[in-house]
Design a protein around this motif. Structure first.
Motif, short mmCIF file in Angstrom:
data_model
loop_
_atom_site.label_atom_id
_atom_site.label_comp_id
_atom_site.label_asym_id
_atom_site.label_seq_id
_atom_site.Cartn_x
_atom_site.Cartn_y
_atom_site.Cartn_z
N PHE A 164 0.83 -1.20 0.00
CA PHE A 164 0.00 0.00 0.00
C PHE A 164 0.87 1.25 0.00
O PHE A 164 1.97 1.26 0.56
CB PHE A 164 -0.84 0.07 1.29
N THR A 165 0.32 2.32 -0.58
CA THR A 165 0.83 3.67 -0.36
C THR A 165 -0.34 4.46 0.21
O THR A 165 -1.43 4.40 -0.36
CB THR A 165 1.28 4.32 -1.69
N VAL A 166 -0.15 5.13 1.33
CA VAL A 166 -1.22 5.96 1.87
C VAL A 166 -0.80 7.41 1.69
O VAL A 166 0.29 7.81 2.14
CB VAL A 166 -1.47 5.66 3.38
N GLU A 167 -1.64 8.18 1.01
CA GLU A 167 -1.30 9.59 0.75
C GLU A 167 -2.61 10.39 0.69
O GLU A 167 -3.46 10.13 -0.15
CB GLU A 167 -0.54 9.69 -0.59
N THR A 168 -2.74 11.32 1.60
CA THR A 168 -4.00 12.05 1.66
C THR A 168 -4.00 13.29 0.76
O THR A 168 -5.04 13.87 0.52
CB THR A 168 -4.33 12.46 3.11
N ASP A 169 -2.83 13.66 0.24
CA ASP A 169 -2.77 14.79 -0.69
C ASP A 169 -3.03 14.25 -2.10
O ASP A 169 -2.24 13.44 -2.62
CB ASP A 169 -1.37 15.43 -0.58
N ILE A 170 -4.13 14.68 -2.70
CA ILE A 170 -4.55 14.10 -3.99
C ILE A 170 -3.50 14.29 -5.08
O ILE A 170 -3.24 13.38 -5.87
CB ILE A 170 -5.89 14.72 -4.45
N GLU A 171 -2.90 15.47 -5.13
CA GLU A 171 -1.88 15.74 -6.16
C GLU A 171 -0.70 14.77 -6.03
O GLU A 171 -0.23 14.20 -7.00
CB GLU A 171 -1.36 17.18 -6.02
N LYS A 172 -0.28 14.60 -4.76
CA LYS A 172 0.85 13.68 -4.53
C LYS A 172 0.44 12.25 -4.86
O LYS A 172 1.24 11.46 -5.36
CB LYS A 172 1.31 13.76 -3.07
N LEU A 173 -0.81 11.92 -4.54
CA LEU A 173 -1.30 10.55 -4.77
C LEU A 173 -1.26 10.23 -6.26
O LEU A 173 -0.77 9.17 -6.67
CB LEU A 173 -2.74 10.43 -4.24
N VAL A 174 -1.75 11.13 -7.09
CA VAL A 174 -1.80 10.85 -8.53
C VAL A 174 -0.38 10.81 -9.10
O VAL A 174 -0.06 9.93 -9.92
CB VAL A 174 -2.72 11.85 -9.28
N ASP A 175 0.49 11.71 -8.64
CA ASP A 175 1.86 11.69 -9.14
C ASP A 175 2.57 10.39 -8.74
O ASP A 175 3.32 9.81 -9.52
CB ASP A 175 2.64 12.90 -8.63
N ALA A 176 2.28 9.94 -7.52
CA ALA A 176 2.90 8.68 -7.06
C ALA A 176 2.44 7.51 -7.94
O ALA A 176 3.23 6.61 -8.26
CB ALA A 176 2.55 8.42 -5.60
#
Ligand code: BF8
Ligand code: SF4
Length: 630
Positions: free
Chosen positions: A604-616
């Motif tokens: 899993f990757t947990v990321e609550t910042d949407i911009e960072k999530l999509v880039d990841a």
């Protein structure tokens, strides 16, 4: 692009605010108000460090009290809570699948439930080594249904559907000790492990979480999907519409909500019956409109083109329109709030399952044996309620988008074959899709799934992520409430191809598909699992090498955690926008985001910042491409 334009989240919110004004007039409560009362949330609960599994507690972990009374530390408590969460989700999904198996067992040529896709039934029978030659299709249906039901409790062996996987995955699972046994056994074993005085070791708790999830994804959920297809038809591309504007002020509005298509299929069947339409006209309506909320909506949209009124956090809105004669529910994701809310309007809140009983509802016990009679009763009751509408409260937001839905695995294989015109066998192959990916026309795929959650501005994450992904030539397969978010926004309209990068746009044009493909309800994430298994087998790659990731940016339910476990368990990296209550344990966080990779080659990757999530996600897809040299 003509007059095509996506509907924005701001427009969704304006429509909701207008409905909340009606709600305020009649003294209705709403989740937007209850969220305020519940904020801030309990910090112990948020971090997963509250234990109440025995009556010596509840024990809460603090710097001053680093262990519970029994001596369990934060890692054990967080781990047990995580496994319990998974078990709840696997139980719910799989029990839904079990109900479908029972429906199949009760199917009869002259009964309410028939076999609509005999070819698929025969294909599964052959896969399971059952002789089909010369057998009556209903005898075969009953035989396969019984075999499927035994998958839930068989004393020995592992799940039958796992033979769809490449050998590499099966070897990996054997080594890691996560091959799913009987479906109920995995849930039961999870609850045994989390009993007081059993497991408190993160590694063991994570291992069983994966195994329980795999019993769901490759067991119970897959039974739900496959046998729903056998009974109600395997979805094919079909046109529909989405958002509250699909309700019709002139008609009797029936909203189906929940998950099990056994109920909604029957309601739709009777709502189409000329006798019932005539009855609706006799009470002053022009006709009957059935629309859906949550996964039941996905089921009937995929097979019948029934419009989608909305997703999870829009369920109260359908009542707030003042134009809903009946909201008919079966199981899962149903707000108990619908009881008191419907009392503020003329709406009948009809519960139908012994699994989901709620106060202030009208209970019409629905069983496979009485399906036809009960469905008719429900449709009639809704018609009878039309006269009780209060015209001054009626407001249906003028907001809907067109959507093409119904992309089962079979349908995807078929439409993508149009891109390269290669030969297809009976089921077809995923080779055309692979060619698009290896040539770089498509960079990869994201499986976008899951719910809404008030912790995320509803639908923003789904829509923003999807927009950026398709602009980067990443195709999306979607299910559950994520799929409905896409449909409401317009991303399942074929004209959304103009929002894509040049490669994906070309694929959309050649295959005549939208860039976001609706694969169904949450149990249908099993379709996505079979798709990746086929891609791996057809390419000779490991599943974990494919440039494919999973994403649940707004998830909220136990089912979603079970799904997350089986998606990573199958070898697909998964990106979450909400933390699964594990922040209170560094060890659990480390296991889920990293160490689990040694067991199943994904994490899993947990990321609550949407911009960072999509880039990841984009970075991960590109890393995977680079690693296999494409
Ligand atoms: O099973 S996506 S809110 S409706 S749990 Fe529920 Fe979540 Fe929607 Fe479907 Ni899935
Ligand atoms: Fe407390 Fe241990 Fe009981 Fe949990 S199991 S409530 S930590 S004593």
């Amino acid at each position: 692009m003509g007059d095509f334009k996506l509907t924005t989240v701001e427009e969704f919110e304006a429509a909701t605010n207008r409905l909340l004004e009606t709600g305020a007039k009649v003294g209705a409560d709403a989740w937007q108000l209850r969220v305020k009362n519940q904020t801030p949330h309990c910090k112990f609960g948020e971090q997963g460090i509250c234990c109440r599994i025995c009556a010596m507690g509840p024990c809460r972990i603090t710097p001053k009290a680093p262990r519970g009374i029994c001596g369990c530390d934060a890692h054990g408590i967080v781990g047990r809570n995580y496994l319990k969460f998974t078990a709840g989700g696997a139980a719910a999904h799989s029990d839904h699948g079990r109900e479908i198996c029972h429906t199949l067992y009760a199917s009869a040529p002259d009964g309410a439930y028939k076999v609509k896709d005999p070819e698929k039934l025969i294909r599964i029978a052959k896969e399971w080594g059952v002789e089909t030659e010369g057998k009556d299709i209903y005898d075969l249906a009953h035989e396969i249904a019984e075999m499927a039901l035994l998958e839930y409790g068989k004393p020995f062996g592992t799940q039958r559907f796992i033979n769809r996987l490449p050998q590499h995955t099966l070897d990996l699972w054997e080594k890691a000790g996560v091959t799913p046994r009987a479906i109920d056994r995995e849930v039961s074993c999870a609850l045994h492990m989390t009993h007081m005085g059993c497991s408190s070791l993160p590694e063991a708790l994570v291992r069983q979480s994966i195994r329980t999830g795999l019993g769901d994804g490759w067991g119970g959920s897959m039974c739900g999907t496959e046998f729903s297809d056998v009974l109600f038809g395997t979805p094919k591309p079909i046109e529909t519409e989405a958002n509250l504007g699909v309700m019709n002020a002139d008609n009797v509005n029936i909203v189906v909500h929940g998950h099990d298509p056994s109920l909604s299929e029957m309601v739709c069947e009777y709502a189409d019956d000329p006798e019932m339409i005539a009855y609706a006209k006799s009470v002053g309506a022009k006709g009957i409109t059935v629309s859906g909320v949550c996964c039941t909506s996905n089921e009937v949209a995929m097979r019948r083109g029934v419009p989608m009124a909305g997703n999870f956090l829009q369920q109260e809105n359908v009542v707030l329109t003042g134009a809903c004669e009946a909201i008919v529910v079966d199981v899962q994701c149903i707000f108990p709030a619908l009881g008191p809310l419907s009392k503020c309007f003329h709406t009948k809140f009809i519960t139908t399952s012994a699994i989901a009983r709620m106060p202030e509802s009208e209970y019409i016990h629905f069983t496979v044996g009485t399906a036809a009679e009960k469905a008719k009763q429900i449709v009639k009751l809704a018609c009878d309620n039309f006269k009780n509408r209060k015209p001054e409260l009626v407001h249906i937001p003028d907001m809907k988008q067109k959507a093409t839905v119904g992309y089962s695995l079979e349908a995807i294989v078929k439409v993508l074959d149009g891109v390269t015109n290669s030969q297809v066998d009976v089921l077809g192959t995923t080779k055309p899709l692979l060619e698009c990916v290896t040539s770089g026309v498509l960079r990869g795929a994201v499986a976008m799934v899951g719910c809404n959650n008030p912790k995320i501005r509803p639908d923003t994450a789904h829509i923003e992520l999807m927009k950026k992904l398709i602009a980067n030539d990443i195709i999306i397969v979607a299910s559950g409430c994520a799929a409905q978010a896409a449909a409401k926004a317009g991303l399942m309209d074929k004209r959304a191809k103009d929002l894509c990068g040049a490669g994906l746009k070309r694929v959309c044009e050649l295959a005549d598909i939208p860039p976001v493909l609706h694969m169904g309800s949450c149990v249908d994430i099993s379709r996505m699992m079979v798709l990746v298994a086929e891609l791996a087998k057809d390419s000779g790659l490991k599943i974990s090498q494919l440039p494919v990731v999973g994403c649940a940016p707004e998830w909220m339910s136990e089912k979603a955690v079970s799904i997350g476990n089986y998606v990573i368990g199958t070898g697909i990296d998964t990106f979450l926008g909400v933390d699964p209550y594990v922040s209170g344990s560094s060890e659990m966080a480390q296991w889920l985001t990293n160490d689990v990779r040694d067991m199943v080659e994904a994490a899993f990757t947990v990321e609550t910042d949407i911009e960072k999530l999509v880039d990841a996600m984009i970075d991960r897809i590109e890393e995977k491409r680079a690693a296999i040299g494409i």
